[in-house]
Design a protein around this motif. Structure first.
Motif, PDB file in Angstrom:
ATOM      1  N   THR A  10       0.824  -1.213   0.000  1.00  0.00           N
ATOM      2  CA  THR A  10       0.000   0.000   0.000  1.00  0.00           C
ATOM      3  C   THR A  10       0.858   1.263   0.000  1.00  0.00           C
ATOM      4  O   THR A  10       0.479   2.268  -0.607  1.00  0.00           O
ATOM      5  CB  THR A  10      -0.939   0.012   1.206  1.00  0.00           C
ATOM      6  OG1 THR A  10      -0.187  -0.172   2.419  1.00  0.00           O
ATOM      7  CG2 THR A  10      -1.983  -1.089   1.100  1.00  0.00           C
ATOM      8  N   VAL A  11       2.006   1.208   0.678  1.00  0.00           N
ATOM      9  CA  VAL A  11       2.899   2.368   0.664  1.00  0.00           C
ATOM     10  C   VAL A  11       3.414   2.626  -0.754  1.00  0.00           C
ATOM     11  O   VAL A  11       3.442   3.774  -1.228  1.00  0.00           O
ATOM     12  CB  VAL A  11       4.091   2.161   1.635  1.00  0.00           C
ATOM     13  CG1 VAL A  11       5.156   3.231   1.413  1.00  0.00           C
ATOM     14  CG2 VAL A  11       3.614   2.198   3.071  1.00  0.00           C
ATOM     15  N   VAL A  12       3.799   1.547  -1.449  1.00  0.00           N
ATOM     16  CA  VAL A  12       4.293   1.689  -2.825  1.00  0.00           C
ATOM     17  C   VAL A  12       3.197   2.246  -3.733  1.00  0.00           C
ATOM     18  O   VAL A  12       3.427   3.163  -4.528  1.00  0.00           O
ATOM     19  CB  VAL A  12       4.796   0.324  -3.353  1.00  0.00           C
ATOM     20  CG1 VAL A  12       5.106   0.422  -4.850  1.00  0.00           C
ATOM     21  CG2 VAL A  12       6.029  -0.121  -2.593  1.00  0.00           C
ATOM     22  N   ILE A  13       1.987   1.674  -3.604  1.00  0.00           N
ATOM     23  CA  ILE A  13       0.865   2.159  -4.420  1.00  0.00           C
ATOM     24  C   ILE A  13       0.557   3.617  -4.088  1.00  0.00           C
ATOM     25  O   ILE A  13       0.273   4.430  -4.976  1.00  0.00           O
ATOM     26  CB  ILE A  13      -0.379   1.281  -4.195  1.00  0.00           C
ATOM     27  CG1 ILE A  13      -0.125  -0.144  -4.674  1.00  0.00           C
ATOM     28  CG2 ILE A  13      -1.595   1.870  -4.922  1.00  0.00           C
ATOM     29  CD1 ILE A  13      -1.241  -1.112  -4.326  1.00  0.00           C
ATOM     30  N   GLY A  14       0.611   3.956  -2.801  1.00  0.00           N
ATOM     31  CA  GLY A  14       0.347   5.334  -2.381  1.00  0.00           C
ATOM     32  C   GLY A  14       1.344   6.312  -2.961  1.00  0.00           C
ATOM     33  O   GLY A  14       0.974   7.409  -3.422  1.00  0.00           O
ATOM     34  N   LEU A  15       2.634   5.937  -2.954  1.00  0.00           N
ATOM     35  CA  LEU A  15       3.660   6.819  -3.519  1.00  0.00           C
ATOM     36  C   LEU A  15       3.467   6.983  -5.024  1.00  0.00           C
ATOM     37  O   LEU A  15       3.597   8.086  -5.563  1.00  0.00           O
ATOM     38  CB  LEU A  15       5.049   6.253  -3.217  1.00  0.00           C
ATOM     39  CG  LEU A  15       5.496   6.303  -1.746  1.00  0.00           C
ATOM     40  CD1 LEU A  15       6.822   5.575  -1.559  1.00  0.00           C
ATOM     41  CD2 LEU A  15       5.621   7.750  -1.281  1.00  0.00           C
ATOM     42  N   ALA A  16       3.144   5.874  -5.692  1.00  0.00           N
ATOM     43  CA  ALA A  16       2.897   5.945  -7.132  1.00  0.00           C
ATOM     44  C   ALA A  16       1.697   6.841  -7.427  1.00  0.00           C
ATOM     45  O   ALA A  16       1.714   7.655  -8.369  1.00  0.00           O
ATOM     46  CB  ALA A  16       2.667   4.541  -7.686  1.00  0.00           C
ATOM     47  N   ALA A  17       0.652   6.713  -6.605  1.00  0.00           N
ATOM     48  CA  ALA A  17      -0.538   7.541  -6.783  1.00  0.00           C
ATOM     49  C   ALA A  17      -0.212   9.014  -6.596  1.00  0.00           C
ATOM     50  O   ALA A  17      -0.687   9.871  -7.355  1.00  0.00           O
ATOM     51  CB  ALA A  17      -1.626   7.107  -5.809  1.00  0.00           C
ATOM     52  N   ALA A  18       0.607   9.316  -5.585  1.00  0.00           N
ATOM     53  CA  ALA A  18       0.964  10.710  -5.313  1.00  0.00           C
ATOM     54  C   ALA A  18       1.738  11.317  -6.475  1.00  0.00           C
ATOM     55  O   ALA A  18       1.484  12.457  -6.892  1.00  0.00           O
ATOM     56  CB  ALA A  18       1.775  10.793  -4.026  1.00  0.00           C
ATOM     57  N   VAL A  19       2.687  10.537  -7.012  1.00  0.00           N
ATOM     58  CA  VAL A  19       3.485  11.035  -8.139  1.00  0.00           C
ATOM     59  C   VAL A  19       2.612  11.235  -9.370  1.00  0.00           C
ATOM     60  O   VAL A  19       2.664  12.282 -10.035  1.00  0.00           O
ATOM     61  CB  VAL A  19       4.639  10.059  -8.446  1.00  0.00           C
ATOM     62  CG1 VAL A  19       5.341  10.463  -9.743  1.00  0.00           C
ATOM     63  CG2 VAL A  19       5.635  10.030  -7.298  1.00  0.00           C
ATOM     64  N   MET A  20       1.789  10.251  -9.683  1.00  0.00           N
ATOM     65  CA  MET A  20       0.925  10.344 -10.863  1.00  0.00           C
ATOM     66  C   MET A  20      -0.079  11.480 -10.730  1.00  0.00           C
ATOM     67  O   MET A  20      -0.330  12.220 -11.692  1.00  0.00           O
ATOM     68  CB  MET A  20       0.191   9.020 -11.076  1.00  0.00           C
ATOM     69  CG  MET A  20       1.093   7.865 -11.473  1.00  0.00           C
ATOM     70  SD  MET A  20       0.181   6.303 -11.678  1.00  0.00           S
ATOM     71  CE  MET A  20      -0.798   6.670 -13.133  1.00  0.00           C
ATOM     72  N   PHE A  21      -0.629  11.641  -9.533  1.00  0.00           N
ATOM     73  CA  PHE A  21      -1.601  12.718  -9.321  1.00  0.00           C
ATOM     74  C   PHE A  21      -0.926  14.080  -9.462  1.00  0.00           C
ATOM     75  O   PHE A  21      -1.490  14.997 -10.069  1.00  0.00           O
ATOM     76  CB  PHE A  21      -2.234  12.581  -7.941  1.00  0.00           C
ATOM     77  CG  PHE A  21      -3.320  13.589  -7.663  1.00  0.00           C
ATOM     78  CD1 PHE A  21      -4.552  13.492  -8.281  1.00  0.00           C
ATOM     79  CD2 PHE A  21      -3.098  14.647  -6.791  1.00  0.00           C
ATOM     80  CE1 PHE A  21      -5.554  14.418  -8.029  1.00  0.00           C
ATOM     81  CE2 PHE A  21      -4.088  15.584  -6.541  1.00  0.00           C
ATOM     82  CZ  PHE A  21      -5.321  15.473  -7.159  1.00  0.00           C
ATOM     83  N   GLY A  22       0.275  14.217  -8.921  1.00  0.00           N
ATOM     84  CA  GLY A  22       1.003  15.478  -9.051  1.00  0.00           C
ATOM     85  C   GLY A  22       1.292  15.822 -10.494  1.00  0.00           C
ATOM     86  O   GLY A  22       1.141  16.981 -10.916  1.00  0.00           O
TER      87      GLY A  22
END
Length: 733
Positions: A10-22
């Motif tokens: 979930t941490v990895v997915i969360g970081l990926a989501a944050a980068v993609m959203f930014g």
């Protein structure tokens, strides 16, 4: 081991989501900045605009017009930031199921707050899901027609999943007796806990799995947003407050009233046609980059809710125009072309692939699918403003439609053939009907008192210049209204004068898209008004009222303008006019769009009718802010309706449900349109012959006159004269 794997995942997915959203936010910002500059006044004052954002978002002032839907949406809106705490909590719980937030973990206030928001949001999202499922079966009459349903279902499913996960996690903790909040503060959580296992071998992994589920769907939401930049139903959570901040009116009023002026390339001042360079200054919108960046933000923000569509007179009478679809189509085209434009690729670039070239060269307006917007959609708009009034995120549909019309008229010379006569008459005769200027004075000869005519200057002591307008001086039904107003002003002792030879204000030309003719006529009128010193004006036509008071200031004509219903209501209230003769009729009132929605004048006409003895009034189902157009605005009065039901017929059908003796209004355009529909029904035997359409002033003059004079259309008045009260430029809204 399970919690470690899920926690790291979930941490990895969360970081990926944050980068993609930014990256997605950056791309939206770059896309929006492709638009032209906006008018400087949109950027301030900061405090007033910020207050408007807070009122419209937290107060949900636009959404609450839809009652329970607005309430449900408010809780869902509040839950989005409020339940971030539970997502943070879940990120800890996926590693350690007994994790709690520091400081607030044992706070009953926190427990109660989350419980109330989550429970109310759960009820709200289920209700909205059911409403959407049931409503979409209505076909064209559904406000969800033309919407992309999968995006809405996805967002609603995500919210539903998140809320259920919150209560499941809480329920497991209740079952394990590891929940610090009392039953009275968290009844739903305790109810869920009563049916879940308290066995740690079941509950602890249950918390971990549910927390991971909550995190994955939450992070996936941001990933999906990053992949689908045109998902307005998701992105509006972030763009709507910004869009509201930059709306045209800093005071929070809907973006109605004056048409947006054509601006030069810098976006800082109105376009001067004598100095304009067509190669630099955009003449309307021919391509996406001709819209302002606020326009591109509008397209991005559309939630596809369809509230604009449900109120649109064109859509409701079988026309192809849907304000929602127009915005959605422009949005999709914007984000399809933006990547190429941002990379510097244009239609003039070398070695452009054919599919990209076709996309970049696709016109905004065309026929048979050639354009982003079909021409029939563009010309069906009446400029009534219902779409802007209803939009919960303050999209300015009319401005964008008008920009496209301007290009079609002034550059492409491509517009309905009937409008040729309109423009020719305006340019050659100074009025839409093409009648001789000396005809404007004929109504005066039918009165039994003198009406002063301003030639070089206003007669001494004149309180108001009575702007009669084209319809009021040239159209037979309009002339009856003009004579009634003149008689009432004379009776009340108001010292007024008329121009007699004024030309059209230019409203039909501007709303058609011919800005050049509008400016030419406006400048001529402003010069005349300034020369004679006419700074207080009473207008009988809402279009003239709006143009003189709201649009002429941008060209240097600043006047105090009042509508005749406002002035007459003041005269009645002050006792200068006293309705005494009973008018035993059932009357329903039709709100003119340019008087009501565009200028918020709703009360004065109704106050006048209330003061007339014997009158029984009944509102139509669609009235005031949600009033239905007569079909004449946007220069539609001079264009044929060839598709669907006539708008004026639809409005009269609605009026007839109130069983009226009379349909009253405060606009000569409305009087013509509704009168024509009534006459057509009389010819078919569908309505009694005694039903008539009149202006409020005609109703008032019947009651103010002495009985022996009451049968005349414009006979002399015998009420003692009195002084005129001070006029106000706007209603109480």
């Amino acid at each position: 081991m399970l919690n470690v794997v899920l926690g790291i995942s979930t941490v990895v997915i969360g970081l990926a989501a944050a980068v993609m959203f930014g990256l997605a936010v950056a791309k939206i910002v770059r896309t929006v900045r492709l638009g032209r500059p906006v008018e400087p006044e949109r950027k301030g004052p900061f405090g007033q605009r910020l207050t408007t954002v807070v009122i419209e978002t937290l107060g949900h002032t636009r959404m609450l017009k839809w009652r329970w839907i607005g309430v449900a949406h408010w809780f869902i809106m509040v839950s989005f930031p409020a339940l971030v705490f539970t997502v943070i909590e879940a990120q800890g719980e996926v590693f350690d199921p007994k994790f709690t937030l520091p400081l607030i973990a044992d706070s009953t206030i926190y427990g109660l707050f989350i419980e109330v928001i989550a429970a109310a949001s759960l009820v709200g999202i289920v209700a909205l899901l059911v409403y959407r499922l049931l409503n979409r079966r209505r076909g064209r009459s559904s406000r969800f027609a033309n919407s992309r349903m999968w995006t809405a279902y996805y967002v609603e499913s995500y919210i539903l999943g998140l809320l259920l996960a919150i209560f499941v996690i809480r329920g497991f903790k209740v079952a394990m007796d590891d929940f610090p909040f009392p039953v009275w503060a968290t009844p739903v959580s305790h109810a869920v806990g009563s049916v879940l296992s308290g066995n740690p071998d079941v509950a602890l992994p249950g918390i971990v799995i549910t927390a991971a589920f909550k995190l994955i769907i939450s992070y996936a939401f941001f990933i999906v947003l990053a992949l689908v930049l045109t998902m307005g139903v998701g992105w509006h959570r972030f763009t709507a407050p910004i869009n509201i901040y930059f709306k045209r009116n800093a005071d929070g009023a809907p973006s109605l009233g004056p048409a947006k002026p054509m601006m030069d390339a810098s976006g800082t001042k109105p376009l001067d046609f004598e100095e304009a360079d067509p190669d630099v200054d955009p003449f309307g919108a021919a391509k996406i980059t001709d819209f302002s960046w606020k326009g591109l933000l509008d397209f991005t923000t559309c939630t596809e809710c369809g509230r604009c569509q449900t109120q649109c007179p064109a859509w409701n009478t079988g026309k192809p125009l849907s304000p929602k679809k127009v915005v959605m189509d422009l949005r999709d085209h914007t984000y399809a072309t933006a990547p190429h434009l941002l990379n510097g690729t244009t239609a003039e670039s070398e070695n452009v692939p054919q599919d990209v070239l076709a996309l970049l060269e696709r016109p905004l307006v065309g026929t048979d699918g050639a354009g982003v917007i079909d021409a029939e959609e563009l010309w069906a708009c009446t400029n009534c403003g219902a779409c802007v009034e209803e939009c919960p995120v303050d999209i300015e549909h009319i401005d964008h439609i008008l920009d496209m019309r301007r290009h079609q008229v002034m550059v492409e010379s491509d517009f309905p053939t009937e409008a040729n006569s309109l423009l020719k008459n305006l340019e050659e005769k100074g009025n839409p009907w093409g009648m001789a200027a000396n005809k404007r004075m004929e109504w005066i000869s039918e009165l039994d008192f003198e009406v002063p005519v301003a030639e070089d200057s206003l007669p001494e002591g004149t309180e108001y210049l009575f702007w009669v307008g084209c319809a009021g001086s040239l159209e037979d039904r309009g002339k009856k209204t003009t004579k009634a107003i003149a008689e009432l002003l004379h009776t009340a002792g108001v010292k007024f004068a008329v121009l007699g030879q004024e030309s059209c204000t230019g409203d039909p030309a501007r709303r058609l898209g011919m800005e050049y003719v509008f400016q030419m006529m406006a400048e001529q009128n402003i010069e005349t008004l300034n020369e004679i010193g006419a700074y207080r004006i009473v207008a009988s036509c809402p279009h003239c009222f709006n143009t003189l008071g709201r649009e002429y200031p941008e060209l240097g004509g600043k006047y105090e303008v009042i509508h005749h219903t406002q002035l007459l209501a003041q005269l009645v209230e002050s006792g200068k006019l006293t309705p005494v003769n009973p008018v035993e009729e059932n009357i329903t009132y039709h709100d003119p769009c340019f008087l009501g929605r565009h200028n918020k004048v709703y009360t004065p006409p109704r106050e006048i009718m209330e003061k007339v003895p014997g009158v029984k009034t009944q509102e139509m189902h669609r009235c005031k802010e949600r009033g239905f157009c007569c079909g004449a605005g946007g220069a539609r009065m001079w264009m044929e309706e060839r598709t669907g039901k006539r708008i004026n017929t639809e409005r009269v059908d609605e009026a007839l449900t109130t069983n009226p003796d009379t349909i009253s209004t405060g606009c000569p355009y409305c009087q013509v349109m509704l009168g024509d529909a009534v006459n057509e029904k009389k010819a078919k035997g569908e309505v009694k012959d005694t039903v008539e359409v009149i202006d409020v002033s005609q109703l008032l003059v019947r009651s103010v006159r002495k009985p022996e004079a009451a049968t005349s259309d414009a006979g002399p008045a015998e009420t003692p004269a009195a002084e005129s009260p001070d006029a106000k430029n706007s209603d109480d809204a």
